[in-house]
Motif scaffolding. Structure first.
Motif, PDB file in Angstrom:
ATOM      1  N   ASP A  89       1.613 -60.387  74.094  1.00 12.40           N
ATOM      2  CA  ASP A  89       2.194 -59.050  74.035  1.00 12.40           C
ATOM      3  C   ASP A  89       1.165 -58.079  73.461  1.00 12.40           C
ATOM      4  N   ALA A  90       0.681 -57.163  74.287  1.00  6.72           N
ATOM      5  CA  ALA A  90      -0.357 -56.221  73.843  1.00  6.72           C
ATOM      6  C   ALA A  90       0.144 -55.291  72.752  1.00  6.72           C
ATOM      7  N   SER A  91       1.446 -55.017  72.727  1.00  2.59           N
ATOM      8  CA  SER A  91       1.977 -54.067  71.739  1.00  2.59           C
ATOM      9  C   SER A  91       1.924 -54.611  70.328  1.00  2.59           C
ATOM     10  N   THR A  92       1.877 -55.939  70.177  1.00  7.79           N
ATOM     11  CA  THR A  92       1.804 -56.529  68.834  1.00  7.79           C
ATOM     12  C   THR A  92       0.464 -57.209  68.589  1.00  7.79           C
ATOM     13  N   TYR A  93      -0.430 -57.115  69.551  1.00 10.01           N
ATOM     14  CA  TYR A  93      -1.722 -57.786  69.448  1.00 10.01           C
ATOM     15  C   TYR A  93      -2.623 -57.120  68.408  1.00 10.01           C
ATOM     16  N   ALA A  94      -3.390 -57.939  67.690  1.00  6.87           N
ATOM     17  CA  ALA A  94      -4.417 -57.435  66.771  1.00  6.87           C
ATOM     18  C   ALA A  94      -5.539 -58.469  66.679  1.00  6.87           C
ATOM     19  N   LEU A  95      -6.751 -57.986  66.694  1.00  2.00           N
ATOM     20  CA  LEU A  95      -7.935 -58.836  66.519  1.00  2.00           C
ATOM     21  C   LEU A  95      -8.202 -59.001  65.030  1.00  2.00           C
ATOM     22  N   LYS A  96      -8.477 -60.226  64.605  1.00  2.03           N
ATOM     23  CA  LYS A  96      -8.772 -60.503  63.202  1.00  2.03           C
ATOM     24  C   LYS A  96     -10.283 -60.677  63.023  1.00  2.03           C
ATOM     25  N   VAL A  97     -10.845 -59.957  62.060  1.00  2.00           N
ATOM     26  CA  VAL A  97     -12.274 -60.036  61.764  1.00  2.00           C
ATOM     27  C   VAL A  97     -12.427 -60.431  60.294  1.00  2.00           C
ATOM     28  N   TYR A  98     -13.189 -61.488  60.039  1.00  2.00           N
ATOM     29  CA  TYR A  98     -13.324 -61.956  58.667  1.00  2.00           C
ATOM     30  C   TYR A  98     -14.658 -62.671  58.498  1.00  2.00           C
ATOM     31  N   GLY A  99     -14.945 -63.113  57.260  1.00  2.00           N
ATOM     32  CA  GLY A  99     -16.144 -63.892  56.996  1.00  2.00           C
ATOM     33  C   GLY A  99     -17.009 -63.298  55.907  1.00  2.00           C
ATOM     34  N   ASP A 100     -17.942 -64.116  55.390  1.00  2.00           N
ATOM     35  CA  ASP A 100     -18.822 -63.645  54.324  1.00  2.00           C
ATOM     36  C   ASP A 100     -19.981 -62.805  54.865  1.00  2.00           C
ATOM     37  N   ILE A 249     -15.376 -65.489  75.339  1.00  2.00           N
ATOM     38  CA  ILE A 249     -14.058 -66.023  74.984  1.00  2.00           C
ATOM     39  C   ILE A 249     -12.932 -65.115  75.468  1.00  2.00           C
ATOM     40  N   LYS A 250     -11.969 -65.731  76.172  1.00  2.00           N
ATOM     41  CA  LYS A 250     -10.798 -64.990  76.650  1.00  2.00           C
ATOM     42  C   LYS A 250      -9.712 -64.953  75.569  1.00  2.00           C
ATOM     43  N   TRP A 251      -8.783 -63.986  75.732  1.00  2.00           N
ATOM     44  CA  TRP A 251      -7.647 -63.853  74.814  1.00  2.00           C
ATOM     45  C   TRP A 251      -8.141 -63.874  73.367  1.00  2.00           C
ATOM     46  N   LEU A 252      -9.093 -63.006  73.086  1.00  2.00           N
ATOM     47  CA  LEU A 252      -9.806 -63.047  71.808  1.00  2.00           C
ATOM     48  C   LEU A 252      -8.856 -62.850  70.634  1.00  2.00           C
ATOM     49  N   GLY A 253      -8.838 -63.832  69.735  1.00  2.00           N
ATOM     50  CA  GLY A 253      -7.951 -63.766  68.584  1.00  2.00           C
ATOM     51  C   GLY A 253      -8.650 -63.390  67.300  1.00  2.00           C
TER      52      GLY A 253
END
Length: 393
Positions: A89-100, A249-253
């Motif tokens: 669902d694109a309306s609730t989608y969010a990409l997570k970015v993290y790391g040191d 990578i597809k469907w990037l999470g």
């Protein structure tokens, strides 16, 4: 965001919802009639005259390629899935970015979250690239060199030229803040975990250098002027131009940014040859002819084909009809920096009988297709000249 941008975003989201909704509806109706080819791993239709259906994968038939069309329509583009195409669902989608490797380090449990609306506030870009599976041409290890390799038996249809629309990854990284000591980025998809041989390897993920991220890596939501199809990464995917398809990578999470080298089974166990982790795609060529095509004798034949390289534009294409004893230059019709090059060659009054058409390309980096590709067990990077059989009658 101004009114025009809001309207554009709304139209795009509506088109995306229509695409996904239509595909889901089609899948739901399938049990009432004939099951769709590729279902349930692949959502889009796979007509037999356009695709070779491998179950979780589907290859574009070269006989269906239109010489007049440069870009590959999304409906015709090959599909490479490790498991099944997810519905997101694109309306609730969010990409997570993290790391040191971020200027302000974040953990996987406390990432920076980036919505599609956030991404659309960054400078947009479009780029045409040749998008290709690492195993494209694998079947020729067996049929042409007598050394069968494991994996999907692609011929040369696991490739296409696509105009991507999105934002440059470097713009996002600069926006969230990148540490100067960052060296590696790992992209992880939202597809189901890949399980084989009783081992759960988790979702598909693969690292790449920060240098690639800051060079030409893209985060894309569109292809050829339309939203991504679910099978091709809706609502957002990574694209690493010129690199092996597994890296895009597809469907990037999520994106993990690290100050140390990251690894995954997709660069330590697979998609490598010996000690070499595979990145830039090789040079390849294909005739725009059916396999075992019948051609008319006594005529001047104008034949066409395409060549491409992950490293640089194609600079020369040569053709042979005598097994490689002599070569003639083909005429390059349309060359792109990142896409493939279309070419033509005129065969004057060929003699009746069986023939093999050979085409070899050389790119601007000086790489030329060889006569033989060294064998590797997984059948990656078959870049040898393909011997295309035809009969003149």
């Amino acid at each position: 965001m101004d009114a025009s941008s809001r309207a554009t975003t709304r139209r795009t989201l509506l088109r995306s919802a229509a695409v996904v909704g239509g595909l889901i509806a089609t899948q739901a109706l399938a049990p009432l009639g004939r099951a769709l080819a590729g279902a349930p791993a692949i959502l889009k239709p796979l007509p037999a005259d356009q695709f070779v259906d491998f179950g979780t994968n589907a290859e574009m038939r070269w006989s269906s390629v239109d010489p007049r069309r440069y870009l590959t329509p999304p409906s015709r583009l090959f599909v490479r899935n490790h498991t099944v195409t997810p519905t997101i669902d694109a309306s609730t989608y969010a990409l997570k970015v993290y790391g040191d490797g971020l200027r302000r380090p974040r953990t996987v449990d406390d990432p920076v979250t980036v919505t599609l609306r956030d991404l659309r506030r960054l400078p947009r870009t479009t780029l045409i690239t040749t998008h290709e599976c690492t195993g494209n041409g694998r079947s020729f290890f067996a049929s042409q060199q007598g050394t069968p390799a494991a994996g999907t038996a692609w011929t040369l249809g696991a490739v296409g030229a696509v105009r991507w629309e999105g934002v440059r990854l470097r713009d996002l990284l600069r926006h969230v803040g990148l540490d100067r000591d960052a060296v590696s980025v790992q992209a992880t998809g939202l597809d189901p975990s890949y399980v084989t041989g009783g081992v759960d390897y988790g979702p598909v993920r693969r690292p790449f250098p920060v240098s690639k991220a800051l060079d030409d890596a893209l985060l894309v939501w569109g292809m050829n002027g339309e939203p991504l199809l679910p099978d091709h990464g809706y609502p957002l995917r990574l694209v690493l131009p010129g690199w092996v398809g597994i890296g895009s990578i597809k469907w990037l999470g999520s994106l993990e940014v690290s100050t140390s080298e990251l690894t995954s089974p997709w660069n330590t166990k697979w998609y490598r040859i010996g000690d070499e982790v595979l990145t830039t795609n090789p040079v390849r060529s294909a005739w725009e002819l059916p396999w075992d095509a019948q051609l008319a004798r006594g005529r001047t034949l104008r034949l066409t084909g395409r060549s491409w390289s992950g490293a640089a534009p194609i600079r020369r294409v040569e053709v042979s009809v005598d097994g490689g004893t002599t070569w003639q230059r083909a005429d390059l019709d349309r060359a792109r920096q990142r896409g493939w090059t279309q070419w033509t060659w005129t065969w004057r009054r060929p003699e009746a009988g069986s023939h093999e058409l050979l085409a070899r390309a050389t790119d601007a980096a000086g790489r030329t297709q060889p006569l033989v590709t060294p064998f590797n067990a997984n059948g990656y990077f078959f870049d040898a000249i393909v011997r295309h059989p035809v009969t003149v009658v």
